[in-house]
Design a protein around this motif. Sequence first.
Motif, short mmCIF file in Angstrom:
data_model
loop_
_atom_site.label_atom_id
_atom_site.label_comp_id
_atom_site.label_asym_id
_atom_site.label_seq_id
_atom_site.Cartn_x
_atom_site.Cartn_y
_atom_site.Cartn_z
N VAL A 158 0.74 -1.20 -0.22
CA VAL A 158 -0.03 0.01 -0.03
C VAL A 158 0.89 1.04 0.08
N TYR A 159 0.87 2.02 -1.12
CA TYR A 159 1.48 3.26 -1.18
C TYR A 159 0.74 4.18 -0.51
N ILE A 160 1.12 5.13 0.56
CA ILE A 160 0.08 5.96 1.09
C ILE A 160 0.65 7.30 0.58
N VAL A 161 -0.11 8.28 -0.05
CA VAL A 161 -0.04 9.36 -0.73
C VAL A 161 -1.03 10.56 -0.17
N LEU A 162 -1.06 10.66 1.06
CA LEU A 162 -2.24 11.38 1.52
C LEU A 162 -1.58 12.69 2.31
N PRO A 163 -2.65 13.54 2.97
CA PRO A 163 -2.02 14.59 3.73
C PRO A 163 -1.43 13.98 5.01
N ASN A 164 -0.29 14.70 5.47
CA ASN A 164 0.70 14.23 6.30
C ASN A 164 -0.02 13.51 7.87
N ARG A 173 -3.78 0.96 9.50
CA ARG A 173 -4.69 -0.12 8.84
C ARG A 173 -4.34 -0.86 7.84
N ALA A 174 -3.44 -0.32 7.10
CA ALA A 174 -2.76 -1.44 6.03
C ALA A 174 -1.87 -2.51 6.65
N ALA A 175 -1.15 -2.06 7.61
CA ALA A 175 -0.59 -3.29 8.37
C ALA A 175 -1.46 -4.46 8.63
N LYS A 176 -2.52 -3.76 9.48
CA LYS A 176 -3.51 -4.69 10.18
C LYS A 176 -4.30 -5.44 8.92
N ALA A 177 -4.11 -5.02 7.78
CA ALA A 177 -4.94 -5.79 6.77
C ALA A 177 -3.68 -6.57 5.86
N GLY A 178 -2.59 -6.73 6.66
CA GLY A 178 -1.82 -7.72 5.94
C GLY A 178 -0.78 -7.03 4.90
N LYS A 179 -0.54 -5.92 4.91
CA LYS A 179 -0.07 -5.48 3.61
C LYS A 179 1.27 -4.80 4.02
N HIS A 180 2.19 -4.67 2.96
CA HIS A 180 3.46 -3.85 3.47
C HIS A 180 2.94 -2.29 3.13
N VAL A 181 3.84 -1.47 3.48
CA VAL A 181 3.60 -0.19 3.54
C VAL A 181 4.67 0.62 2.78
N LEU A 182 4.44 1.49 1.72
CA LEU A 182 5.42 2.50 1.18
C LEU A 182 4.77 3.80 1.54
N CYS A 183 5.25 4.83 2.33
CA CYS A 183 4.49 5.99 3.20
C CYS A 183 5.43 7.21 2.41
N GLU A 184 4.56 8.13 2.05
CA GLU A 184 5.29 9.41 1.25
C GLU A 184 5.89 10.08 2.73
N LYS A 185 6.85 11.07 2.46
CA LYS A 185 7.47 11.84 3.75
C LYS A 185 6.51 13.20 3.64
N PRO A 186 6.72 13.93 4.90
CA PRO A 186 7.13 13.35 6.04
C PRO A 186 6.12 12.03 6.51
N MET A 187 7.06 11.16 7.49
CA MET A 187 6.34 10.05 7.86
C MET A 187 5.10 10.26 8.65
N ALA A 188 5.01 11.37 9.25
CA ALA A 188 3.75 11.49 10.20
C ALA A 188 3.89 12.98 10.67
N THR A 189 3.19 13.44 11.72
CA THR A 189 3.13 14.62 12.21
C THR A 189 3.84 14.67 13.66
N SER A 190 3.89 13.59 14.35
CA SER A 190 4.87 13.62 15.60
C SER A 190 5.39 12.18 15.69
#
Length: 441
Positions: A158-164, A173-190
């Motif tokens: 799952v490639y996450i391209v959403l607001p930070n 949610r993706a991990a719980k669904a059993g999927k690997h994750v590629l997430c856009e930067k910045p990783m998060a807000t905290s």
Amino acid sequence: MRTINYLTNDLGEFSLDYNRRQFIHHAGKGIFAATVLSEFPSLANTPQTGNSKTTPDDLKPIQLKPLEDPSEKKDGSLPNPLQPEKRIGYAIVGLGHLSLAQILPAFGSCKYSKPVALVSGDAAKAQTVAAQYGIPVKNIYNYQNFDEIKNNPEVDVVYIVLPNSMHAEFTIRAAKAGKHVLCEKPMATSVKDCERMIEACKTAGKQLMIAYRIQYEPHHKLVKDWVRNKEYGKVRLIEAFNAQNIGDPTQWRLKKSLSGGGSLPDIGLYCLNTARYLIGEEPVSVLATIYSTPNDPRFKEVEETVMFQMHFPNGTQVNSTTSYGVHESRRYRCYADKGGWFGLDPAFPYKGLKMEVSQARDAIEWKSNPSLEEKDQFALEMDHMSQCVRNNKKPFTPGEEGLQDQRIMDAIYESAHTGKIVKLETIKGLDIFRGTPPENK
């Protein structure tokens, strides 16, 4: 789980036309293939489909004799892509500017990756995009039924391209669904959210990679090698600048609840992360100032300009400036102590990177612009993730890399608020937070 009402326009999404050149390219394949097979009967008897298991022959490169004299610049290696059915399948979450203008087109340059699903709050647009990229309608999801992706074996990553501020929720949610994750930067807000993301993927036994495309790009890798090998002497100072004149004051990047901050986490992060990548060490202190133009409607919630310094254990000083309020400029220079400086200008765009080198020899200053083959930065990072999934290896830029950047950004904000130097935890060693190095391609 809390309910969130997502904007149906995906916060800035747009559609792309399926142009004439693309149509001719795809339509012509069948005619061309038929012609080739009629001319070479042995090819017609070769099976045209494979199975999901990779064999050594799948990765064996095709060799062609060079056309130019050996003295000329060498061509790059042939693409040598895997058969489509053997590539890693990606679900793209969020169909905004980055997904439609960069990420989805980049799959055309990928060797190990393919798009198989879309997640969007705009059903009509998602159907249009799905048709453009040959994605079946059944593989279109929205933000509410996203968790059903667990039942789709075609989706590996799952490639996450959403607001930070949404990165943490959808990574978990993706991990719980059993999927690997590629997430856009910045990783998060905290820091807390970064830690939650890492723990969720660890618990699920899934890979988590942060999309730091700079660390997979050939120009930056060459500069990194020069820094670490002291090609022009010891680098004592790095100057980095990343700025743009941001527009629409209603966009999500200027809403702190969605972005977590202004220029620093969005474009200033390139200065921060690239410096860490080039040097390999972790900074021991930061000093920063922040300024926003009074009464500018764009900067009611987030900062306009951040100037920050980072000091590294080996003595290298990094001076960086990032801004949302001036004409675009994206560059950096590394200043060494043996008569040379080098860097990239521009350094941080998606394409068109240019190297620059200045060296003093025999009382003469020699300036040059070495050139490298340009490669799609998003294809490089996605194929690295795919290789890590296929081989069960930790990505080069895992969640820990994003977490470290978040900690440093927090320190930069603290320094700007207090006007004092903020000391960081001393971390010894090189590339402490990085995983498996990318292929040298």
